[in-house]
Design a protein around this motif. Structure first.
Motif, PDB file in Angstrom:
ATOM      1  N   ILE A  82       1.056  -1.287  -0.263  1.00 40.10           N
ATOM      2  CA  ILE A  82       0.237  -0.013   0.096  1.00 40.10           C
ATOM      3  C   ILE A  82       0.877   1.744   0.078  1.00 40.10           C
ATOM      4  N   SER A  83       0.690   2.125  -0.994  1.00 42.09           N
ATOM      5  CA  SER A  83       1.567   2.708  -1.154  1.00 42.09           C
ATOM      6  C   SER A  83       3.017   2.734  -0.379  1.00 42.09           C
ATOM      7  N   GLY A  84       3.757   1.447  -1.368  1.00 44.02           N
ATOM      8  CA  GLY A  84       4.884   1.704  -1.432  1.00 44.02           C
ATOM      9  C   GLY A  84       5.594   0.991  -0.354  1.00 44.02           C
ATOM     10  N   GLU A  85       4.523   1.100   0.813  1.00 49.66           N
ATOM     11  CA  GLU A  85       4.794  -0.106   2.182  1.00 49.66           C
ATOM     12  C   GLU A  85       4.020  -1.530   2.144  1.00 49.66           C
ATOM     13  N   LEU A  86       4.714  -1.756   3.205  1.00 49.79           N
ATOM     14  CA  LEU A  86       4.713  -3.910   3.040  1.00 49.79           C
ATOM     15  C   LEU A  86       3.043  -3.397   3.710  1.00 49.79           C
ATOM     16  N   ALA A  87       1.542  -4.112   3.855  1.00 51.35           N
ATOM     17  CA  ALA A  87       1.085  -3.991   4.869  1.00 51.35           C
ATOM     18  C   ALA A  87       1.077  -5.795   5.411  1.00 51.35           C
ATOM     19  N   CYS A  88       1.112  -5.410   6.820  1.00 50.18           N
ATOM     20  CA  CYS A  88       0.544  -7.423   7.107  1.00 50.18           C
ATOM     21  C   CYS A  88      -1.069  -7.501   7.516  1.00 50.18           C
ATOM     22  N   GLY A  92      -3.364  -5.431   9.702  1.00 52.44           N
ATOM     23  CA  GLY A  92      -2.425  -4.416   9.443  1.00 52.44           C
ATOM     24  C   GLY A  92      -1.665  -2.783   9.311  1.00 52.44           C
ATOM     25  N   PHE A  93      -0.803  -3.087  10.777  1.00 48.18           N
ATOM     26  CA  PHE A  93       0.880  -2.931  10.432  1.00 48.18           C
ATOM     27  C   PHE A  93       1.833  -3.085   9.025  1.00 48.18           C
ATOM     28  N   ARG A  94       2.091  -1.474   9.031  1.00 43.57           N
ATOM     29  CA  ARG A  94       3.084  -1.493   7.882  1.00 43.57           C
ATOM     30  C   ARG A  94       4.462  -1.017   8.444  1.00 43.57           C
ATOM     31  N   THR A 102       6.056   1.626  10.154  1.00 43.24           N
ATOM     32  CA  THR A 102       5.363   3.387  10.146  1.00 43.24           C
ATOM     33  C   THR A 102       3.492   3.384  10.359  1.00 43.24           C
ATOM     34  N   ALA A 103       3.337   1.795  10.514  1.00 39.63           N
ATOM     35  CA  ALA A 103       1.373   2.589  10.858  1.00 39.63           C
ATOM     36  C   ALA A 103       1.486   1.381  11.820  1.00 39.63           C
ATOM     37  N   SER A 113       5.164   4.888  16.336  1.00 40.40           N
ATOM     38  CA  SER A 113       5.642   3.404  15.875  1.00 40.40           C
ATOM     39  C   SER A 113       6.833   2.845  16.537  1.00 40.40           C
ATOM     40  N   ARG A 114       7.097   1.910  17.398  1.00 42.08           N
ATOM     41  CA  ARG A 114       7.601   1.414  18.401  1.00 42.08           C
ATOM     42  C   ARG A 114       9.145   1.047  17.364  1.00 42.08           C
ATOM     43  N   ARG A 115      10.529   1.230  17.685  1.00 45.54           N
ATOM     44  CA  ARG A 115      11.849   0.990  17.176  1.00 45.54           C
ATOM     45  C   ARG A 115      11.676  -1.163  16.983  1.00 45.54           C
ATOM     46  N   ASP A 116      11.874  -1.496  18.329  1.00 45.40           N
ATOM     47  CA  ASP A 116      11.345  -3.106  18.174  1.00 45.40           C
ATOM     48  C   ASP A 116      10.292  -3.890  17.061  1.00 45.40           C
ATOM     49  N   LEU A 117       9.660  -2.930  16.633  1.00 47.49           N
ATOM     50  CA  LEU A 117       8.813  -3.804  15.151  1.00 47.49           C
ATOM     51  C   LEU A 117       9.269  -3.413  13.957  1.00 47.49           C
ATOM     52  N   SER A 118      10.439  -2.958  14.019  1.00 47.01           N
ATOM     53  CA  SER A 118      11.179  -3.114  12.393  1.00 47.01           C
ATOM     54  C   SER A 118      11.475  -4.864  11.971  1.00 47.01           C
ATOM     55  N   ILE A 119      11.193  -4.974  10.703  1.00 48.12           N
ATOM     56  CA  ILE A 119      11.560  -6.470  10.465  1.00 48.12           C
ATOM     57  C   ILE A 119      12.714  -5.900   9.683  1.00 48.12           C
ATOM     58  N   ARG A 120      13.811  -7.564   9.463  1.00 47.37           N
ATOM     59  CA  ARG A 120      15.458  -7.600   8.908  1.00 47.37           C
ATOM     60  C   ARG A 120      15.482  -7.639   7.613  1.00 47.37           C
ATOM     61  N   ARG A 121      15.627  -6.310   6.614  1.00 48.13           N
ATOM     62  CA  ARG A 121      16.523  -6.406   5.883  1.00 48.13           C
ATOM     63  C   ARG A 121      17.428  -7.006   5.060  1.00 48.13           C
TER      64      ARG A 121
END
Length: 344
Positions: A82-88, A92-94, A102-103, A113-121
């Protein structure tokens, strides 16, 4: 005759495969998927013992992340962009291309947003119709992608096929480098091929084992026989040359410890009909010939190969050298002498 059908993309939930991480040479580019199958919707693939979600950002560039949503563990490959972001797909977390969350739709508007919710790239590149993933340290200096210089410069006269075999990568690579099995395992399709492998040449240079051999019948002169060039390059690429027109590349990338993703591309260097002939050749290879190889490889023991359990001969020298090269790369140190090396 019907044209061969290209393999469709993989879409599955995360628990489908249970094998652990296989032995992996580090600081390598691994081909992990066909780029044409990474389209508007994300897709999850199992490679290198981990689940990776592949998707395209707003500019069309392929992005790769861990497929597990850090919130509740859902497969992000079942989501959308969605708008260039990956949505769960679950809550719906993005996530942006950098992996940052981001959302969070469940939270009040404006909540950060919380920093611990990031995913490995993962670092990936798209080249020659394949997605390549970097497995190694974070240094900025990357080696070139492990392509073969003798392949045609374009894919105009090429056709692709991909599949997954329930075999460890090393077993699959053994089969790819084995020439002297042809008259026995494939004799019903390839009649009249001799059993004597003469000549047979093996050379190791850098991360590549290069082989050339000819199978001949008694009394055959040097101009007769079935000849092939088969080269193997780290971390698991194979170059094939059968005669002046037919060549190919095969990528053998671990799914996990128990399975291997196989991507094959054949080239027939002829105008107009080259692509059709490449498609027919690849169809015959995987519909008729390769099932014999898969059956034989699945019958061999132990399941994870160890050349110390085999009594190798001269015609297996390419396999012996591949084991030596592979484990030297895995361990980062000189491997012990491989049984069978130099025999015959």
């Amino acid at each position: 005759m019907n044209m061969p059908q290209r393999t469709r993309g993989e879409r599955h939930s995360l628990p489908m495969l249970e094998g652990g991480e296989p032995p992996l040479p580090r600081d390598c580019w691994y081909p992990i998927a066909s780029a044409r199958l990474v389209r508007e919707r994300p897709q999850t693939v199992r490679r290198l013992g981990r689940f990776v979600v592949l998707w395209r950002d707003a500019s069309g560039k392929i992005v790769a992340h861990d497929a597990r949503c850090p919130h509740r563990g859902a497969d992000l490959g079942l989501g959308c962009v969605i708008s260039g972001e990956l949505a769960c797909p679950y809550h719906g977390f993005r996530f942006g291309t950098d992996g940052e969350c981001t959302a969070m739709p469940c939270e009040p508007e404006g909540k950060p947003s919380r920093r611990d919710l990031s995913i490995r790239r993962y670092e990936v590149r798209e080249h020659r119709g394949l997605v390549w993933l970097w497995h190694g340290d974070g240094a900025s200096d990357r080696p070139p992608l492990p392509w073969f210089e003798d392949l045609p410069e374009t894919d105009r006269h090429a056709w692709d096929h991909e599949t997954v075999w329930p075999l460890p990568q090393l077993r699959v690579m053994e089969g790819m480098l084995d020439l002297h099995h042809v008259p026995f395992a494939h004799g019903r399709y390839l009649r009249g091929i001799g059993t004597r492998l003469d000549p047979y040449e093996v050379k190791v240079e850098g991360g590549t084992v290069s082989t050339f051999g000819a199978l001949r019948r008694p009394g055959d002169g040097p101009e007769r026989g079935f000849s092939a060039r088969i080269d193997a390059r780290l971390p698991g690429l194979v170059f094939l040359r059968f005669g002046p027109r037919l060549s190919g590349i095969v990528a053998c990338t671990p799914v996990d410890r128990e399975a291997t993703w196989i991507f094959a591309r054949y080239f027939v260097e002829l105008p107009v009909v080259g692509k059709l002939l490449a498609a027919l050749s690849l169809w015959a290879e995987f519909a008729l010939v390769q099932p014999d190889d898969q059956r034989m490889l699945m019958s061999t023991t132990p399941r994870e190969p160890d050349v110390r359990d085999q009594k190798l001969v001269r015609a297996d020298l390419g396999i012996a050298q591949w084991h030596k090269l592979f484990f030297r790369a895995v361990r980062g140190t000189d491997a012990a002498r491989v049984p069978g090396e130099g025999q015959g």
